[in-house]
Design a protein around this motif. Structure first.
Motif, PDB file in Angstrom:
ATOM      1  N   VAL A 140       3.513  10.444  -6.816  1.00 39.76           N
ATOM      2  CA  VAL A 140       3.983   9.126  -7.256  1.00 39.76           C
ATOM      3  C   VAL A 140       4.530   9.249  -8.676  1.00 39.76           C
ATOM      4  N   GLY A 141       5.720   8.656  -8.885  1.00 38.14           N
ATOM      5  CA  GLY A 141       6.296   8.659 -10.237  1.00 38.14           C
ATOM      6  C   GLY A 141       5.440   7.853 -11.192  1.00 38.14           C
ATOM      7  N   LEU A 142       5.114   8.432 -12.342  1.00 35.47           N
ATOM      8  CA  LEU A 142       4.202   7.771 -13.280  1.00 35.47           C
ATOM      9  C   LEU A 142       4.783   6.466 -13.806  1.00 35.47           C
ATOM     10  N   GLN A 143       6.074   6.434 -14.026  1.00 35.96           N
ATOM     11  CA  GLN A 143       6.691   5.261 -14.636  1.00 35.96           C
ATOM     12  C   GLN A 143       7.382   4.344 -13.628  1.00 35.96           C
ATOM     13  N   ASN A 144       7.972   4.919 -12.581  1.00 36.82           N
ATOM     14  CA  ASN A 144       8.776   4.107 -11.673  1.00 36.82           C
ATOM     15  C   ASN A 144       8.098   3.795 -10.351  1.00 36.82           C
ATOM     16  N   GLY A 145       6.977   4.440 -10.041  1.00 35.62           N
ATOM     17  CA  GLY A 145       6.261   4.148  -8.809  1.00 35.62           C
ATOM     18  C   GLY A 145       6.921   4.688  -7.557  1.00 35.62           C
ATOM     19  N   GLU A 146       7.854   5.591  -7.695  1.00 32.48           N
ATOM     20  CA  GLU A 146       8.534   6.156  -6.524  1.00 32.48           C
ATOM     21  C   GLU A 146       7.640   7.217  -5.874  1.00 32.48           C
ATOM     22  N   ILE A 147       7.494   7.102  -4.558  1.00 26.80           N
ATOM     23  CA  ILE A 147       6.715   8.074  -3.781  1.00 26.80           C
ATOM     24  C   ILE A 147       7.702   9.066  -3.177  1.00 26.80           C
ATOM     25  N   ARG A 148       7.551  10.310  -3.549  1.00 33.04           N
ATOM     26  CA  ARG A 148       8.449  11.384  -3.071  1.00 33.04           C
ATOM     27  C   ARG A 148       7.620  12.544  -2.528  1.00 33.04           C
ATOM     28  N   THR A 149       8.320  13.313  -1.696  1.00 29.88           N
ATOM     29  CA  THR A 149       7.679  14.539  -1.182  1.00 29.88           C
ATOM     30  C   THR A 149       7.783  15.627  -2.233  1.00 29.88           C
ATOM     31  N   ILE A 150       6.703  16.447  -2.283  1.00 31.58           N
ATOM     32  CA  ILE A 150       6.712  17.536  -3.274  1.00 31.58           C
ATOM     33  C   ILE A 150       6.843  18.912  -2.607  1.00 31.58           C
ATOM     34  N   ARG A 151       6.931  18.871  -1.277  1.00 34.44           N
ATOM     35  CA  ARG A 151       7.199  20.119  -0.549  1.00 34.44           C
ATOM     36  C   ARG A 151       7.923  19.789   0.737  1.00 34.44           C
ATOM     37  N   GLN A 152       8.313  20.774   1.449  1.00 32.34           N
ATOM     38  CA  GLN A 152       9.014  20.598   2.706  1.00 32.34           C
ATOM     39  C   GLN A 152       8.039  20.112   3.771  1.00 32.34           C
ATOM     40  N   VAL A 153       8.421  19.078   4.515  1.00 28.40           N
ATOM     41  CA  VAL A 153       7.591  18.568   5.604  1.00 28.40           C
ATOM     42  C   VAL A 153       7.639  19.565   6.758  1.00 28.40           C
ATOM     43  N   THR A 154       6.464  19.876   7.300  1.00 28.48           N
ATOM     44  CA  THR A 154       6.359  20.849   8.415  1.00 28.48           C
ATOM     45  C   THR A 154       5.821  20.152   9.642  1.00 28.48           C
ATOM     46  N   ASP A 155       5.827  20.867  10.747  1.00 25.35           N
ATOM     47  CA  ASP A 155       5.317  20.312  12.001  1.00 25.35           C
ATOM     48  C   ASP A 155       3.816  20.197  11.983  1.00 25.35           C
ATOM     49  N   LYS A 156       3.192  20.944  11.093  1.00 27.39           N
ATOM     50  CA  LYS A 156       1.739  20.889  11.041  1.00 27.39           C
ATOM     51  C   LYS A 156       1.231  19.627  10.330  1.00 27.39           C
ATOM     52  N   ASP A 157       2.068  18.962   9.592  1.00 31.67           N
ATOM     53  CA  ASP A 157       1.631  17.774   8.876  1.00 31.67           C
ATOM     54  C   ASP A 157       1.312  16.646   9.854  1.00 31.67           C
TER      55      ASP A 157
END
Length: 958
Positions: free
Chosen positions: A608-625
C-alpha cells in the motif's frame, strides 16, 4: 466752570470691548469735584462696574482722578496745577484706562486740563542795565529780556509796553516758536551831556480775565562813542548732542566780531535764557564762545534746547544769536511690560480668539529705539494681537488640547529696534482644564486570538485594551460586547467581555469542525458626559485538535454484499489493484493521512502506498496464488495522539468472472459494525422499549378505569327509566333536520342477574338521515359505554334502503347540534343523577314520563315483527328514543310500534315481510325471559363488565 465731554467708542475684532472717552476740565479744581459720569457716557450700568471690579490703570504713580463705582462718576483726587503737570507743552491732558473683568473690557479716558489765568507775567530780573555810547546811530537795537507767563493761550503774554518813548521805541519780533523778541530801538540820538542816564519801564501784559501784568526797570547809561557793535557770524547756530553725554562736552562754539579796537573791540559772551533749565545744563565760555554741558541731558525729558547768546563789547554794544541744540536719543530704556488682567485657567474647548491676558507695553525711547515688537514662545496655540497703541491681547489662535499639553508657560518677550536692542520678558502660567473630547483608542486596530477547540467554558481567551487620553472620569473606560450574530446565533452565546478589564472569555466549548473562526466587535466607552466610544474588530481563530478519526470513502464497506477487486493472473509488478480513499475532517497535520497494510493473506504479493493509499502488486502474480485475498489497510492521521481507521479490501486473483463467483460463493463475510451502527441500534431499541412500556401503561390504565366503572354499576340499584334525548347536528350547515341521532340508555340494576347485549357495530348508535351527506362527525364513540362488548358475535347488517329518509322529509328542527357517542346515565332511586355527561352541561330538556305498562307490552309485541335492520342501524334508521324526544313528534316518522329498537337486542328493523317472520322468533327469544325466569322473578342483573362477561361465558360452557 465748563466741562466738555467727548466720547469715542471703538469695537475691535476681539472678545473684549475697547472704547475711548475724553473730558475737559479746568486746572485748580477742588478735591472731589466731578469730572464726568463715566457710566452714562460709556453706556454701562452701575452693577456692571461693581461686578467687573472696575479700576483705573495709569502709567504714572500720581493719580489725580479717582473712580467712584457706586456712583459711576470720575472725581478729582488731587489738586491739578497745569503749570506743574505740563511744563513744556501747551496742551495738557491726563491719560488713563478703566478696566473691567468678567468679561474683560477696558476703556481709554483722556482728561484735558485747560488753563486758567492764575499766573502773571514775570521778568527774571527786576532791573536791566545798558551802557550805550552817545555815538549810537538811530536804529540801533538793544535786546531786552522777555517776560515769562506760565499760563498758555490767551492767558499768556499778549503785549509789551515801554514808557517813556522819547529816545527809544519798543519793537517786537514774532519767532517761529510763537514767542516774541523784545527790543528797544534808538530812534533819537543820545546826548550824554543832556542826559547821562535814562530810565525806562517795560510792562508785559497777558490776555486773561482779569488781566495781569509784570514790569521791569531798564536803566541806560550813556557812554562815550563806540561806533561798532559786535556781530555774530550767523544769527542761528545748530548743534546736536547725544543724551547721557558726560559733563564738559562742548556742544557748539559761537563767534562774534567787533570792528572797534581796544576795549571797545573786546567781546564778552553770555547766555540770556531766563526761567528755564538752560543755564543749569549749558554754559558758554565768556572769552571764546564755547557752549558746553554742565548737567545731564535726557532725551525722554527734553528733545531739543534753544540757547540765546549775547555778545557785548566794552562799549556796551551787543549782538545776539540763537543756538538750537537737538538731543539725539540713545537706546537707554528697555520696554516695560505691564499685565493689566489675566486668566490662570482656560478650558480646552475654548473658542478661537479667546482673550487670555491683556498687556500694556511702554518704551520711553523714540524712533527706532522706541519701536517695540512683542512675541511669544513658538509652537503654542496662542498669539499676540495689537488692540491699540502699546496694548496687546494674548488670544488663542488654534484649538487647545489638554492631552498634548495640560499647562503652558507662556513667555512674552518685547524688544525695541535700537542698537543694541533692549528687551524685557514676562512668563505667564496657564492651566488647561479637561473636557471629554477624546474617545477611547484601542492599542491595535484589530485583534486576532487563537483558542484550541474543545476548550472549557469560561476560559479566558485574551484581553483587549483601550486608553483614553482624557483625565479623571473622562478617561475611565468600560468594555461592551456589541450585538451581532455568528451563523444566526447571538455572539453573546460564544464569548463575553469583562466591562472593567476587557478580558474576553469563552462562553461555550468550540468545535473546529463546526466553526473555524468568527468576528465580533467590542466597544470601549468612557465615563464622560456625553460618553465617547470606539470599537474594534476581534477575530477568534479556532485551532484544531485531533479529535476526529479518518473516514474511509472508498472502498465502501457494506454489510450485506461482498465487494472484491479483480486482479488478472497476468498482472505484472506494480499493477494498480485499487486505491483506498480516506478523508479526515480535521485540518493541518491532523488531516495528513498515511496508509499501511495491517494484515494480508499474502504480504509478499501486495503493498500500500504510504501517502496515496494505492494498492499495487510487488511481484508477478502466479498460478499458485490463492484466488481469495483479504487485505486489511489501516489509515492513520498525523495528529498527537494519532487516530486511525481500518478498511478490508477483498481481492480476487482470477482471469474470469465465473471463476470469481465459484470461489466467492462460500466466502464468509465478517460482519464488523462500526460505532455509528451500534449507536443507531441501541437508539432504536430504546425507542421501541419506550413505546412498548407506554402502550402497556395506557392499556392497564384503561382496564382499571373500566373495572372501576363496572364496580359503580354493580353496586347501584336504580329503576329503569328510558331517556332518549335527541341530538341534532348540521355539520354542512344546509339541512333543516338533524343528521345524527344519539342514543342514551338509562337503566338500573335492581337485580344483579339482569343482562343485556349490544351490537358492536360502530354505527349502532348513529342514525344518519341524509344519505348524500358528506360531513364528517367530529366525535364518534368518544365515550364508549362500559357495557360495550367488543367480542360480540352478532354483526349488524347493512342498512335497509327502505328505511332511509330522503332530503325532503328529514325530521327534526333546524340548527347545528354536536354529535356524541353512546352514553349511559345511571339514576339512583332518589331521583338524582350520579354523574353528568356532556349533555348535563348543554341541557337536554326535562325528563320524559316513564312508559306505561301498555306501552311496554306494545314494545314487546312489536319486537316479534322486527327484522334484521336493527342489527345494522345506520343512515336512514331511527330508534325508540325519537318517540320520547320533546323536539320530535310522531307525525314525522312511522309508528314507533313498527320501528322499535330494544337495547340489548340484535334484531334489525326492516320493511320486508318475508324476513319479518323469520326474525321475529329470534327477537322474541332474546327479548322474552326464559321460562324458568318467568316462573320466579328475579331482580334485574347488573350490567356486565368484561370481567363478569367472561365469568358468564365460563358458566355457559359448563
Amino acid at each position: 466752570m465748563n466741562r466738555q465731554v467727548l466720547l469715542f467708542i471703538t469695537l475691535l475684532s476681539f472678545d473684549s470691548v475697547f472704547g475711548q472717552v475724553s473730558y475737559s476740565i479746568p486746572e485748580e479744581m477742588a478735591k472731589g469735584s466731578l469730572v464726568g459720569n463715566i457710566a452714562q457716557d460709556l453706556g454701562l450700568e452701575i452693577k456692571r462696574l461693581m461686578s467687573g471690579k472696575a479700576k483705573i490703570y495709569t502709567r504714572n504713580t500720581d493719580e489725580y482722578i479717582e473712580l467712584s463705582r457706586e456712583r459711576g462718576v470720575l472725581l478729582v483726587k488731587e489738586r491739578i496745577d497745569r503749570e506743574v503737570l505740563c511744563t513744556e507743552t501747551a496742551l495738557c491732558a491726563l491719560h488713563f484706562q478703566i478696566i473691567l473683568e468678567n468679561p474683560m473690557e477696558f476703556y481709554t479716558v483722556t482728561v484735558q486740563i485747560t488753563d486758567i489765568n492764575d499766573n502773571s507775567p514775570t521778568f527774571e530780573k527786576n532791573e536791566m542795565k545798558f551802557k550805550i555810547s552817545e555815538s549810537a546811530i538811530n536804529g540801533a537795537k538793544f535786546v531786552l529780556e522777555r517776560a515769562v507767563d506760565l499760563d498758555v493761550g490767551v492767558n499768556d503774554i499778549q503785549n509789551y509796553n515801554l514808557k517813556p518813548t522819547d529816545n527809544f521805541a519798543l519793537k517786537l519780533h514774532n519767532k517761529a516758536d510763537g514767542n516774541k523778541n523784545v527790543e528797544i530801538v534808538l530812534q533819537k540820538p543820545l546826548d550824554r551831556e543832556n542826559q547821562e542816564q535814562i530810565s525806562l519801564v517795560l510792562t508785559a501784559v497777558d490776555g486773561g480775565e482779569p488781566q495781569m501784568s509784570g514790569t521791569m526797570l531798564i536803566v541806560i547809561t550813556v557812554l562815550d562813542a563806540n561806533d561798532n557793535a559786535p556781530v555774530f557770524t550767523q544769527p542761528t547756530y545748530k548743534a546736536t548732542v547725544t543724551e547721557n553725554s558726560p559733563k564738559g562736552t562742548v556742544v557748539a562754539t559761537v563767534t562774534a566780531s567787533d570792528a572797534d579796537q581796544g576795549s571797545n573791540g573786546e567781546i564778552t559772551y553770555s547766555i540770556t535764557n531766563t526761567l528755564d533749565n538752560i543755564r543749569k545744563l549749558f554754559e558758554v565760555n565768556k572769552e571764546n564762545g564755547e557752549v558746553s554741558l554742565i548737567g545731564n541731558i535726557d532725551f525722554e525729558k527734553s528733545r531739543h534746547f534753544q540757547i540765546h547768546l549775547l555778545a557785548s563789547d566794552d562799549g556796551g554794544l551787543t549782538d545776539s544769536c540763537k543756538l538750537i541744540v537737538d538731543v539725539q536719543d540713545e537706546n537707554d530704556n528697555k520696554p516695560e511690560i505691564n499685565i493689566m488682567s489675566k486668566s490662570t485657567v482656560i478650558s480646552e474647548d475654548a473658542k478661537l480668539n479667546t482673550v487670555v491676558t491683556m498687556i500694556n507695553i511702554e518704551d520711553l525711547d523714540s524712533g527706532e529705539n522706541g519701536n517695540v515688537k512683542c512675541f511669544i514662545s513658538e509652537n503654542i496655540p496662542f498669539t499676540l494681537k495689537t488692540s491699540t497703541n502699546n496694548f496687546y491681547s494674548l488670544v488663542t489662535d488654534s484649538e487647545l488640547d489638554r492631552e498634548r499639553a495640560s499647562e503652558y508657560n507662556i513667555t512674552v518677550s518685547c524688544s525695541d529696534e535700537g542698537v543694541p536692542s533692549l528687551s524685557s520678558s514676562v512668563t505667564l502660567t496657564l492651566q488647561i482644564s479637561d473636557v471629554n473630547d477624546n474617545a477611547p483608542v484601542f492599542e491595535r486596530s484589530s485583534y486576532e486570538a487563537y483558542i484550541v477547540e474543545n476548550n472549557t467554558p469560561g476560559l479566558s481567551i485574551f484581553t483587549v485594551k483601550a486608553r483614553d487620553a482624557d483625565w479623571n472620569q473622562n478617561a475611565r473606560v468600560s468594555y461592551i460586547l456589541e450585538d451581532s450574530s455568528v451563523n444566526g446565533v447571538p455572539v453573546s452565546s460564544y464569548v463575553s467581555v469583562s466591562a472593567d478589564s476587557g478580558v474576553i472569555h469563552a462562553v461555550r466549548s468550540f468545535d473546529y469542525e463546526q466553526i473555524k473562526d468568527f468576528h465580533f466587535r467590542v466597544k470601549a466607552q468612557d465615563g464622560g458626559s456625553p460618553p465617547l466610544s470606539s470599537n474594534v474588530t476581534v477575530k477568534i481563530l479556532i485551532q484544531d485538535q485531533n479529535d476526529n478519526p479518518p473516514q474511509v470513502l472508498y472502498p465502501v464497506q457494506t454489510g450485506g454484499s461482498l465487494v472484491a477487486e479483480m486482479v488478472p493472473r497476468s498482472a505484472n509488478v506494480g499493477y494498480l489493484v485499487t486505491k483506498v480513499v480516506a478523508v479526515d475532517v480535521d485540518s493541518g497535520q491532523n488531516a495528513w493521512l498515511s496508509y499501511k497494510l495491517q494484515k494480508a493473506t499474502d504480504r509478499a504479493l501486495f503493498e500500500v502506498g504510504l501517502q496515496n493509499g494505492e494498492i499495487r502488486t510487488i511481484r508477478q502474480v502466479t498460478d499458485k496464488d490463492a484466488v481469495k485475498q483479504r487485505l486489511t489497510v489501516i489509515v492513520e492521521d498525523n495528529g498527537q495522539p494519532s487516530r486511525s481507521a481500518t478498511v478490508i479490501v477483498n481481492v480476487a486473483v482470477a482471469d474470469s468472472f465465473p471463476e470469481v463467483l465459484s470461489e466467492f460463493t462460500d466466502f464468509t463475510h465478517d460482519k464488523e459494525y462500526n460505532d455509528n451502527l451500534t449507536f443507531y441500534l441501541v437508539l432504536a431499541l430504546a425507542v421501541v422499549s419506550f413505546l412498548f412500556i407506554t402502550c402497556l401503561v395506557v392499556i392497564i390504565s384503561v382496564k382499571i378505569y373500566r373495572w372501576r366503572q363496572s364496580r359503580i354499576l354493580y353496586h347501584s340499584n336504580l329503576p329503569v327509566i328510558p331517556y332518549y334525548p335527541p341530538r341534532y347536528s348540521d355539520t354542512l350547515g344546509t339541512g333543516t333536520l338533524q343528521h345524527v341521532y344519539n342514543y342514551e340508555v338509562c337503566r338500573t340494576t335492581d337485580s344483579r342477574k339482569s343482562d343485556c347485549k349490544f351490537g358492536r357495530a360502530g354505527s349502532q348508535n348513529v342514525l344518519i338521515m341524509d344519505p348524500s351527506s358528506t360531513g364528517t362527525m367530529q366525535r364518534i364513540q368518544s365515550e364508549k359505554n362500559i357495557l360495550d362488548e367488543p367480542d360480540s358475535p352478532v354483526e349488524q347488517k347493512p342498512p335497509n334502503n327502505d328505511w332511509r329518509f330522503t332530503q325532503g322529509p328529514r325530521p327534526g328542527p333546524s340548527g347545528p347540534h354536536m354529535p356524541y357517542g353512546t352514553h349511559i346515565r345511571w339514576t339512583p332511586k332518589s331521583g338524582t343523577r350520579a354523574t353528568g355527561g356532556p349533555e348535563v352541561a348543554m341541557g337536554t330538556g326535562p325528563w320524559p314520563q316513564p312508559p306505561t305498562e301498555a306501552e311496554q307490552l306494545q314494545a314487546l309485541m312489536a319486537a316479534a315483527n322486527v327484522s334484521e335492520a336493527t342489527a345494522t342501524l345506520g343512515p336512514g334508521t331511527m330508534g325508540l328514543s325519537t318517540r320520547y324526544s320533546p323536539q320530535f313528534t310522531l307525525q314525522h316518522v312511522p309508528d314507533y310500534r313498527q320501528n322499535v329498537y330494544i337495547p340489548g337486542s340484535t334484531a334489525t328493523l326492516t320493511s320486508n315481510p318475508q324476513q319479518q317472520q323469520a326474525t321475529a322468533q329470534q327477537a322474541a327469544q332474546q327479548a322474552l325471559p326464559p321460562p324458568q325466569a318467568s316462573a320466579q322473578p328475579e331482580p334485574p342483573k347488573a350490567a356486565q363488565t368484561p370481567a363478569s362477561k367472561k365469568k358468564s361465558t365460563k358458566k355457559e360452557k359448563k
